[in-house]
Design an enzyme around this catalytic site. Structure first.
Site, short mmCIF file in Angstrom:
data_model
loop_
_atom_site.label_atom_id
_atom_site.label_comp_id
_atom_site.label_asym_id
_atom_site.label_seq_id
_atom_site.Cartn_x
_atom_site.Cartn_y
_atom_site.Cartn_z
N GLY A 16 0.91 -1.20 -0.11
CA GLY A 16 0.06 0.08 -0.02
C GLY A 16 0.72 1.47 -0.05
O GLY A 16 0.19 2.35 0.63
N SER A 17 2.10 1.06 -0.57
CA SER A 17 2.81 2.52 -0.43
C SER A 17 2.36 3.47 -1.68
O SER A 17 2.43 4.66 -1.39
CB SER A 17 4.37 2.06 -0.50
OG SER A 17 4.77 1.75 -1.80
N ARG A 69 -14.70 -14.95 -11.11
CA ARG A 69 -13.97 -13.61 -11.31
C ARG A 69 -15.25 -12.68 -11.45
O ARG A 69 -15.28 -11.54 -11.09
CB ARG A 69 -13.34 -13.92 -12.58
CG ARG A 69 -12.18 -12.75 -12.60
CD ARG A 69 -11.13 -13.12 -13.75
NE ARG A 69 -10.32 -14.12 -13.24
CZ ARG A 69 -9.14 -13.70 -12.60
NH1 ARG A 69 -9.13 -12.46 -12.14
NH2 ARG A 69 -8.02 -14.47 -12.19
N MET A 94 -3.20 -6.69 -7.26
CA MET A 94 -2.73 -7.83 -8.18
C MET A 94 -3.89 -8.88 -8.65
O MET A 94 -3.69 -10.12 -8.50
CB MET A 94 -1.63 -8.61 -7.33
CG MET A 94 -0.68 -7.49 -6.80
SD MET A 94 0.17 -6.56 -8.05
CE MET A 94 1.36 -7.98 -8.65
N ARG A 95 -4.97 -8.32 -9.22
CA ARG A 95 -5.97 -9.18 -9.63
C ARG A 95 -6.31 -8.64 -11.02
O ARG A 95 -6.53 -7.73 -11.04
CB ARG A 95 -6.99 -9.05 -8.54
CG ARG A 95 -8.02 -10.17 -8.83
CD ARG A 95 -9.04 -10.28 -7.76
NE ARG A 95 -10.18 -10.93 -8.28
CZ ARG A 95 -10.20 -12.46 -8.41
NH1 ARG A 95 -9.18 -13.13 -7.87
NH2 ARG A 95 -11.13 -13.18 -8.90
N ASN A 111 -4.10 2.46 -13.88
CA ASN A 111 -3.17 1.44 -13.16
C ASN A 111 -1.85 2.01 -13.29
O ASN A 111 -1.40 2.66 -14.11
CB ASN A 111 -3.45 -0.05 -14.15
CG ASN A 111 -2.52 -0.90 -13.43
OD1 ASN A 111 -2.73 -1.33 -12.28
ND2 ASN A 111 -2.06 -1.71 -14.23
N HIS A 113 2.04 0.26 -13.33
CA HIS A 113 2.93 -0.97 -13.80
C HIS A 113 4.40 -0.78 -13.53
O HIS A 113 4.99 0.19 -14.04
CB HIS A 113 2.43 -1.44 -15.07
CG HIS A 113 3.02 -2.96 -15.47
ND1 HIS A 113 2.75 -4.02 -14.64
CD2 HIS A 113 3.96 -3.19 -16.17
CE1 HIS A 113 3.46 -4.93 -15.34
NE2 HIS A 113 4.28 -4.38 -16.03
N ASP A 149 -2.29 -4.77 -18.35
CA ASP A 149 -1.28 -3.97 -18.45
C ASP A 149 -1.34 -3.12 -19.95
O ASP A 149 -0.17 -2.87 -20.67
CB ASP A 149 -0.10 -4.62 -18.10
CG ASP A 149 0.13 -5.10 -16.93
OD1 ASP A 149 -0.45 -4.38 -16.01
OD2 ASP A 149 0.77 -6.18 -16.48
N GLU A 178 7.51 5.73 -8.98
CA GLU A 178 6.04 5.34 -8.92
C GLU A 178 5.31 6.36 -8.05
O GLU A 178 4.34 6.78 -8.42
CB GLU A 178 5.82 4.04 -8.47
CG GLU A 178 6.41 2.74 -9.33
CD GLU A 178 5.90 1.40 -8.72
OE1 GLU A 178 4.74 1.51 -8.70
OE2 GLU A 178 6.78 0.51 -8.94
C1 GRF Z 1 4.40 -1.68 -7.26
O1 GRF Z 1 5.58 -1.77 -7.59
C2 GRF Z 1 3.30 -1.64 -8.36
O2 GRF Z 1 3.49 -0.93 -9.48
C3 GRF Z 1 3.03 -3.17 -8.53
O3 GRF Z 1 3.01 -3.72 -7.06
C4 GRF Z 1 3.80 -2.76 -6.46
C5 GRF Z 1 2.81 -2.31 -5.40
O4 GRF Z 1 3.36 -1.75 -4.30
N1 GRF Z 1 2.05 -3.47 -9.41
P1 GRF Z 1 2.71 -0.83 -3.10
O5 GRF Z 1 1.53 -1.95 -2.63
O6 GRF Z 1 1.92 0.27 -3.73
O7 GRF Z 1 3.59 -0.49 -1.96
#
Ligand code: GRF
Length: 196
Positions: A16-17, A69, A94-95, A111, A113, A149, A178
């Site tokens: 969750g950063s 799903r 991640m889904r 999104n 990536h 993606d 990011e």
């Molecule tokens: C990030 O690198 C994001 O791009 C990838 O998973 C990581 C998630 O990091 N899909 P966080 O949960 O936002 O810290």
């Protein structure tokens, strides 16, 4: 446009950063938006405590509790619409989402990536960039389309790949970018919405 803040939701699965950075950007930087909800598909996600610490509601929708799903996505969609969400930011979510879900939020689904798309869609992007001997790597924020993606790029940030990099050191360099990139991309998406 009404001039009222755009209601935003953030979807995450792990640490969750990116979610924290977006939450702080929205709260502190005069962004014409309101973070109304975070949603995770993982009941044990570390990011749940992050949302709590930031004072943001977090709804857990455990994907393992659903038969398909489609059923998970229907619940997610209903939750977001019930809260009046207008823009969704996937931040380490991640889904895979179904085409029906994605098509229901045209240009309202962002999104992030950890690669310079279209390179390295999917997982293990840092390892793959190192194995390919790339001189540069980075991250991308894009509007989502049904293909994984894929979709119009809002912005990318590059980092150098250093000779002694491991996937971990490279990931650490990319995640810094990011955080910067997602805040900027959100601003761009909001500006576009306001002008639409
Ligand atoms: C990030 O690198 C994001 O791009 C990838 O998973 C990581 C998630 O990091 N899909 P966080 O949960 O936002 O810290």
């Amino acid at each position: 446009m009404s001039g009222s803040p755009v209601k935003i939701a953030i979807l995450f699965s792990g640490r969750g950063s990116n979610m924290r950075t977006l939450a702080r950007h929205i709260a502190r930087d005069n962004v014409p938006a309101e973070l109304v909800l975070t949603v995770t598909n993982r009941p044990n996600a570390a990011g749940i405590a992050v949302a709590e610490a930031e004072g943001i509601a977090c709804t857990i929708i455990d994907h393992e509790a659903f038969d398909s799903r489609e059923a998970f996505d229907a619940e997610l969609d209903a939750t977001l619409r019930a809260t009046g969400v207008e823009l969704i930011c996937c931040a380490g979510f991640m889904r895979l989402l179904t085409a029906d879900f994605v098509n229901g939020w045209p240009d309202r689904l962002l999104n992030i990536h950890p690669s310079l798309l279209p390179k390295y869609k999917g997982l293990h992007t840092h390892k793959r960039a190192l194995e390919a001997g790339d001189a540069e790597h980075g991250c991308t924020i894009h509007y989502m389309r049904p293909q994984m993606d894929d979709g119009p790029i809002i912005l990318q940030k590059k980092v150098p790949v250093l000779a002694d990099d491991t996937p971990e050191t490279l990931a650490a360099r990319v995640i810094e970018q990011e955080h910067i990139a997602y805040a900027q991309a959100l601003d761009i998406a909001l500006t576009k919405m306001a002008g639409a």
